[in-house]
Write a protein that holds these residues in place. Structure first.
Motif, PDB file in Angstrom:
ATOM      1  N   TRP A  99     -27.154  45.195 -29.900  1.00  0.00           N
ATOM      2  CA  TRP A  99     -26.912  43.762 -30.088  1.00  0.00           C
ATOM      3  C   TRP A  99     -25.633  43.482 -30.874  1.00  0.00           C
ATOM      4  N   ASP A 100     -25.238  44.410 -31.756  1.00  0.00           N
ATOM      5  CA  ASP A 100     -24.039  44.157 -32.560  1.00  0.00           C
ATOM      6  C   ASP A 100     -22.787  44.839 -31.995  1.00  0.00           C
ATOM      7  N   ASN A 101     -22.925  45.443 -30.806  1.00  0.00           N
ATOM      8  CA  ASN A 101     -21.779  46.025 -30.092  1.00  0.00           C
ATOM      9  C   ASN A 101     -20.947  46.992 -30.937  1.00  0.00           C
ATOM     10  N   ASP A 102     -21.646  47.841 -31.700  1.00  0.00           N
ATOM     11  CA  ASP A 102     -20.912  48.830 -32.495  1.00  0.00           C
ATOM     12  C   ASP A 102     -21.000  50.234 -31.891  1.00  0.00           C
ATOM     13  N   GLY A 103     -21.539  50.328 -30.688  1.00  0.00           N
ATOM     14  CA  GLY A 103     -21.615  51.615 -30.002  1.00  0.00           C
ATOM     15  C   GLY A 103     -22.872  52.410 -30.290  1.00  0.00           C
ATOM     16  N   VAL A 104     -23.754  51.866 -31.133  1.00  0.00           N
ATOM     17  CA  VAL A 104     -25.016  52.538 -31.455  1.00  0.00           C
ATOM     18  C   VAL A 104     -26.148  51.543 -31.234  1.00  0.00           C
ATOM     19  N   ALA A 105     -27.190  51.961 -30.506  1.00  0.00           N
ATOM     20  CA  ALA A 105     -28.344  51.088 -30.299  1.00  0.00           C
ATOM     21  C   ALA A 105     -28.908  50.670 -31.655  1.00  0.00           C
ATOM     22  N   ASP A 106     -29.172  49.376 -31.791  1.00  0.00           N
ATOM     23  CA  ASP A 106     -29.653  48.850 -33.076  1.00  0.00           C
ATOM     24  C   ASP A 106     -30.902  49.577 -33.561  1.00  0.00           C
ATOM     25  N   TRP A 107     -31.822  49.874 -32.634  1.00  0.00           N
ATOM     26  CA  TRP A 107     -33.064  50.549 -33.022  1.00  0.00           C
ATOM     27  C   TRP A 107     -32.757  51.876 -33.713  1.00  0.00           C
ATOM     28  N   TYR A 108     -31.798  52.632 -33.159  1.00  0.00           N
ATOM     29  CA  TYR A 108     -31.475  53.946 -33.713  1.00  0.00           C
ATOM     30  C   TYR A 108     -30.709  53.853 -35.025  1.00  0.00           C
ATOM     31  N   GLU A 109     -30.020  52.736 -35.241  1.00  0.00           N
ATOM     32  CA  GLU A 109     -29.422  52.518 -36.555  1.00  0.00           C
ATOM     33  C   GLU A 109     -30.535  52.453 -37.605  1.00  0.00           C
ATOM     34  N   CYS A 110     -31.630  51.785 -37.252  1.00  0.00           N
ATOM     35  CA  CYS A 110     -32.770  51.663 -38.173  1.00  0.00           C
ATOM     36  C   CYS A 110     -33.516  52.987 -38.327  1.00  0.00           C
ATOM     37  N   VAL A 111     -33.677  53.711 -37.229  1.00  0.00           N
ATOM     38  CA  VAL A 111     -34.330  55.029 -37.295  1.00  0.00           C
ATOM     39  C   VAL A 111     -33.590  55.909 -38.306  1.00  0.00           C
ATOM     40  N   LYS A 112     -32.270  55.887 -38.249  1.00  0.00           N
ATOM     41  CA  LYS A 112     -31.442  56.697 -39.152  1.00  0.00           C
ATOM     42  C   LYS A 112     -31.643  56.276 -40.615  1.00  0.00           C
TER      43      LYS A 112
END
Length: 168
Positions: A99-112
């Motif tokens: 959603w934020d177009n930073d090249g990483v799925a938002d869900w996986y940003e949270c998983v990390k």
């Protein structure tokens, strides 16, 4: 952090409430687009757990859990399920959307971020993957880390509010 998430955090085990607030804050800061985190489930009573366990077994529907009452980390207030709230309205469990177009799925940003804080993700489980689920697997005490398996938790004493007591 929305009101619903805060209410659910306040019912989690007291020892992890501030940590969960910090994790959600970090997730929301990392998601610079349309998505924010909402906790959809935190502490779950044994009765609620039995009702969920019955789905697909006794009542109609697809199985949603393999955990009977007392066998879920939710029953001890040490697990959360999340979703992404898009534009403050729609709930999403889409693990691929960026959603934020930073090249990483938002869900996986949270998983990390959850992983950085020592939480296990249900998406990493070998069987019965539970993508919205995160749980605190080790609890630090003066005697070292206590594994927070349901078997270990079920043997611990409880305080006046029903939360397990970890030796300090």
């Amino acid at each position: 952090m929305d009101k619903i998430t805060l209410q659910r955090i306040e019912k989690l085990h007291p020892s992890i409430r501030e940590e969960v607030k910090q994790i959600i804050k970090e997730c929301d800061e990392a998601l610079t687009g349309k998505a924010k985190i909402r906790i959809t489930q935190g502490l779950r009573s044994f009765e609620e757990q039995e009702k969920l366990y019955a789905i697909g077994r006794i009542t109609s529907g697809k199985k949603v859990t393999n955990a009977k009452a007392g066998q879920s980390i939710h029953n001890y207030g040490l697990a959360v399920d999340i979703c992404l709230i898009i534009n403050g309205k729609a709930a999403s469990w889409d693990t691929a959307k960026d959603w934020d177009n930073d090249g990483v799925a938002d869900w996986y940003e949270c998983v990390k971020i959850f992983a950085k804080h020592g939480w296990d993700w249900g998406g990493n489980w070998k069987t019965f993957k539970d993508l919205p689920h995160f749980e605190k697997k080790n609890f630090p005490t003066k005697k070292g880390l206590v594994k927070t398996s349901w078997r270990a938790l079920s043997k611990l004493k409880r305080d006046k509010d029903g939360y397990v007591i970890f030796e300090k």
